[in-house]
Design a protein around this motif. Structure first.
Motif, PDB file in Angstrom:
ATOM      1  N   TYR A  31       0.873  -1.084  -0.027  1.00  0.00           N
ATOM      2  CA  TYR A  31       0.225   0.005   0.047  1.00  0.00           C
ATOM      3  C   TYR A  31       0.760   1.261   0.022  1.00  0.00           C
ATOM      4  CZ  TYR A  31      -3.078   3.885   1.411  1.00  0.00           C
ATOM      5  OH  TYR A  31      -4.153   4.617   1.350  1.00  0.00           O
ATOM      6  N   GLY A  87       0.325   3.407  -2.949  1.00  0.00           N
ATOM      7  CA  GLY A  87      -0.263   4.660  -2.648  1.00  0.00           C
ATOM      8  C   GLY A  87       0.506   5.853  -2.963  1.00  0.00           C
ATOM      9  N   LEU A 108     -11.207   6.808   0.970  1.00  0.00           N
ATOM     10  CA  LEU A 108     -11.158   6.839   2.259  1.00  0.00           C
ATOM     11  C   LEU A 108     -10.981   5.031   2.797  1.00  0.00           C
ATOM     12  CD1 LEU A 108     -10.812   8.053   5.126  1.00  0.00           C
ATOM     13  CD2 LEU A 108     -13.238   8.075   4.980  1.00  0.00           C
ATOM     14  N   LYS A 116      -9.764   2.635   1.305  1.00  0.00           N
ATOM     15  CA  LYS A 116      -8.463   1.949   1.112  1.00  0.00           C
ATOM     16  C   LYS A 116      -7.279   2.571   2.183  1.00  0.00           C
ATOM     17  CE  LYS A 116      -8.194   0.438  -3.601  1.00  0.00           C
ATOM     18  NZ  LYS A 116      -7.459   0.508  -4.754  1.00  0.00           N
ATOM     19  N   GLU A 117      -7.529   3.757   2.564  1.00  0.00           N
ATOM     20  CA  GLU A 117      -6.691   4.412   3.574  1.00  0.00           C
ATOM     21  C   GLU A 117      -7.131   3.866   4.974  1.00  0.00           C
ATOM     22  OE1 GLU A 117      -3.822   7.212   4.978  1.00  0.00           O
ATOM     23  OE2 GLU A 117      -4.285   6.389   3.143  1.00  0.00           O
ATOM     24  N   PHE A 162      -5.566   0.270   5.369  1.00  0.00           N
ATOM     25  CA  PHE A 162      -4.191   0.699   5.797  1.00  0.00           C
ATOM     26  C   PHE A 162      -3.958   0.871   7.415  1.00  0.00           C
ATOM     27  CE2 PHE A 162      -0.251   3.188   6.384  1.00  0.00           C
ATOM     28  CZ  PHE A 162       0.522   2.098   6.199  1.00  0.00           C
ATOM     29  N   PRO A 179      -3.040   9.582   0.383  1.00  0.00           N
ATOM     30  CA  PRO A 179      -2.374   8.423   0.910  1.00  0.00           C
ATOM     31  C   PRO A 179      -1.577   8.810   2.205  1.00  0.00           C
ATOM     32  CG  PRO A 179      -1.428   8.991  -1.373  1.00  0.00           C
ATOM     33  CD  PRO A 179      -2.581   9.984  -1.207  1.00  0.00           C
ATOM     34  N   MET A 180      -1.623   8.011   2.922  1.00  0.00           N
ATOM     35  CA  MET A 180      -0.575   7.936   4.163  1.00  0.00           C
ATOM     36  C   MET A 180      -1.068   9.288   5.099  1.00  0.00           C
ATOM     37  SD  MET A 180       0.952   5.200   3.914  1.00  0.00           S
ATOM     38  CE  MET A 180       2.073   5.627   5.126  1.00  0.00           C
ATOM     39  N   GLN A 217      -2.503   7.529   9.011  1.00  0.00           N
ATOM     40  CA  GLN A 217      -1.699   6.741   9.765  1.00  0.00           C
ATOM     41  C   GLN A 217      -0.588   7.280  10.694  1.00  0.00           C
ATOM     42  OE1 GLN A 217       1.901   5.828   9.566  1.00  0.00           O
ATOM     43  NE2 GLN A 217       1.739   4.667  10.904  1.00  0.00           N
TER      44      GLN A 217
END
Length: 106
Positions: A11, A15, A23, A25-26, A29, A62-63, A66
């Motif tokens: 990812y 990503g 969202l 997919k995020e 993760f 993306p990212m 996290q």
């Protein structure tokens, strides 16, 4: 656990090729990351996700989530050491904008 790490790495690589991801997919993760942290912290990390299902395709960088969740865990839960604490991740739409919060529950 190795497969989970592989999925997370995949990812990160995939990503980073996109400006925006759904969202859904995020959040997958982030859930994978929280599952990994749960293995390390055990009962101290109780997590609950509350997600407005209409946000599944909402585009986000993306990212972006996290690091926020990681900081909530690192500075809010890991340092406290109490079993009854946990992380509540809430995502909802307010006036066509994504609203999220990561309060630590005591």
């Amino acid at each position: 656990m190795i497969a989970e790490l592989g999925d997370m790495l995949r990812y990160v690589i995939e990503g980073s090729k996109n400006d925006l991801v759904p969202l859904q997919k995020e959040l997958q993760f982030v859930r994978d990351y929280v599952d990994l942290e749960s293995k390390r912290m055990g009962d101290r990390l109780a997590t609950e996700f509350r997600v407005d299902q209409s946000l599944a395709t909402f585009p986000v960088p993306p990212m972006i989530l996290q690091p926020l969740v990681e900081n909530a865990i690192k500075h809010g839960i890991a340092t406290a050491g109490k079993k009854e604490e946990g992380l509540l991740c809430t995502f909802k739409k307010i006036k066509m904008q994504l609203y999220f919060e990561f309060p630590i529950r005591v």
